[in-house]
Design a protein around this motif. Structure first.
Motif, PDB file in Angstrom:
ATOM      1  N   VAL A  61       0.832  -1.199   0.000  1.00  0.00           N
ATOM      2  CA  VAL A  61       0.000   0.000   0.000  1.00  0.00           C
ATOM      3  C   VAL A  61       0.871   1.255   0.000  1.00  0.00           C
ATOM      4  O   VAL A  61       0.585   2.237  -0.688  1.00  0.00           O
ATOM      5  CB  VAL A  61      -0.955  -0.002   1.215  1.00  0.00           C
ATOM      6  CG1 VAL A  61      -1.677   1.330   1.330  1.00  0.00           C
ATOM      7  CG2 VAL A  61      -1.966  -1.135   1.080  1.00  0.00           C
ATOM      8  N   THR A 120     -10.680  -0.732   2.152  1.00  0.00           N
ATOM      9  CA  THR A 120      -9.644  -1.763   2.122  1.00  0.00           C
ATOM     10  C   THR A 120      -9.702  -2.631   3.381  1.00  0.00           C
ATOM     11  O   THR A 120     -10.061  -2.148   4.465  1.00  0.00           O
ATOM     12  CB  THR A 120      -8.254  -1.116   1.966  1.00  0.00           C
ATOM     13  OG1 THR A 120      -7.291  -2.138   1.695  1.00  0.00           O
ATOM     14  CG2 THR A 120      -7.854  -0.344   3.196  1.00  0.00           C
ATOM     15  N   HIS A 177     -11.543  -0.363  -3.585  1.00  0.00           N
ATOM     16  CA  HIS A 177     -10.295  -0.313  -2.795  1.00  0.00           C
ATOM     17  C   HIS A 177      -9.072  -0.896  -3.508  1.00  0.00           C
ATOM     18  O   HIS A 177      -8.861  -0.633  -4.700  1.00  0.00           O
ATOM     19  CB  HIS A 177     -10.519  -0.962  -1.429  1.00  0.00           C
ATOM     20  CG  HIS A 177     -11.171  -2.310  -1.461  1.00  0.00           C
ATOM     21  ND1 HIS A 177     -10.464  -3.447  -1.706  1.00  0.00           N
ATOM     22  CD2 HIS A 177     -12.473  -2.690  -1.302  1.00  0.00           C
ATOM     23  CE1 HIS A 177     -11.285  -4.487  -1.682  1.00  0.00           C
ATOM     24  NE2 HIS A 177     -12.510  -4.052  -1.435  1.00  0.00           N
ATOM     25  N   THR A 181      -7.794  -0.813  -7.336  1.00  0.00           N
ATOM     26  CA  THR A 181      -6.660   0.062  -7.623  1.00  0.00           C
ATOM     27  C   THR A 181      -5.596  -0.659  -8.440  1.00  0.00           C
ATOM     28  O   THR A 181      -4.994  -0.080  -9.358  1.00  0.00           O
ATOM     29  CB  THR A 181      -6.049   0.587  -6.307  1.00  0.00           C
ATOM     30  OG1 THR A 181      -7.034   1.369  -5.621  1.00  0.00           O
ATOM     31  CG2 THR A 181      -4.843   1.441  -6.566  1.00  0.00           C
ATOM     32  N   GLY A 196      -5.712   5.035  -6.092  1.00  0.00           N
ATOM     33  CA  GLY A 196      -5.057   4.925  -4.790  1.00  0.00           C
ATOM     34  C   GLY A 196      -5.449   6.059  -3.857  1.00  0.00           C
ATOM     35  O   GLY A 196      -5.670   5.847  -2.662  1.00  0.00           O
ATOM     36  N   SER A 200      -7.593   5.614  -0.370  1.00  0.00           N
ATOM     37  CA  SER A 200      -7.052   6.075   0.903  1.00  0.00           C
ATOM     38  C   SER A 200      -7.994   7.046   1.601  1.00  0.00           C
ATOM     39  O   SER A 200      -8.290   6.902   2.796  1.00  0.00           O
ATOM     40  CB  SER A 200      -5.694   6.746   0.673  1.00  0.00           C
ATOM     41  OG  SER A 200      -4.789   5.854   0.050  1.00  0.00           O
TER      42      SER A 200
END
Length: 220
Positions: A61, A120, A177, A181, A196, A200
């Motif tokens: 990540v 996520t 998520h 991505t 991304g 986030s």
């Protein structure tokens, strides 16, 4: 076994021209499930052996910061677009899933487990625990959501004739998520960076707002 299954899944996806239905995560899950079932290995035993892979999710990540850094100027110029995407995407992701499940007669625990399904996994499981959901069910729903978004997101974008990779990336990142991505990064660096970013920000806002909203709702 998990690594070999994923490498085989990636190989199969490439041989198939990276067709959306040949999603490597989905294929790898099916391969691992079939292998541990055939070998008679309990899931808890498998999970202990594969625990280090979950640890690697953190560095993976963090690496999303690279495309974000490269697109800093474009991101700064896209503030209103990002805010609009979050303002629509976050409540739509929660209310659509919970609303459909409620209409179908789902239990309260299931509804609470569904609420963070677009976040996520690491964040979603924590949210589920905080609001009274079932973390294991939430984890399954998160993965299912990610795979569905990765498969249908690009296809839906083409049908809607979306030409702006920023829009496509934000939509996929907010709705599906990390798995989505990863798919957006295959489309373009711009789509991957915005996916991304959407993932986030959606995770942070959901972790902040959803428990408060549930608490206020129960309090009323």
């Amino acid at each position: 076994m998990t690594i070999l299954a994923f490498l085989a899944a990636v190989r199969l996806a490439r041989l198939g021209g990276n067709h959306p239905l040949l999603n490597p995560t989905l294929i790898a899950i099916l391969l691992v499930a079939c292998l541990i079932k055939a070998a008679g290995v309990p899931y808890a035993t498998y999970l202990r052996g594969a625990g280090f892979i979950a640890f690697l999710l953190g560095p993976a990540v963090v690496l999303l910061a690279v495309p974000l850094y490269r697109q800093t100027r474009l991101i700064r110029a896209s503030g209103p677009l990002i805010l609009a995407a979050l303002a629509v995407g976050l409540p739509a992701g929660v209310l659509s899933a919970v609303g459909i499940a409620w209409a179908l007669g789902a239990s309260p625990a299931t509804l609470l487990s569904l609420a963070p399904k677009s976040v996520t996994a690491g964040i979603a499981v924590g949210i589920s625990e905080a609001i009274g959901g079932v973390p294991a069910l939430t984890a399954v729903l998160v993965i299912s959501t990610g795979i569905t978004g990765a498969i249908l997101g690009p296809w839906l974008g083409r049908r809607l004739r979306l030409r702006d990779d920023r829009v496509t990336g934000l939509a996929i990142g907010i709705a599906s998520h990390g798995i989505g991505t990863a798919r957006a990064l295959q489309m373009s660096e711009v789509a991957g960076a915005f996916a991304g970013l959407g993932m986030s920000l959606n995770g942070i806002l959901t972790a902040t707002l959803l428990p408060v909203t549930i608490h206020l709702f129960h309090g009323s």
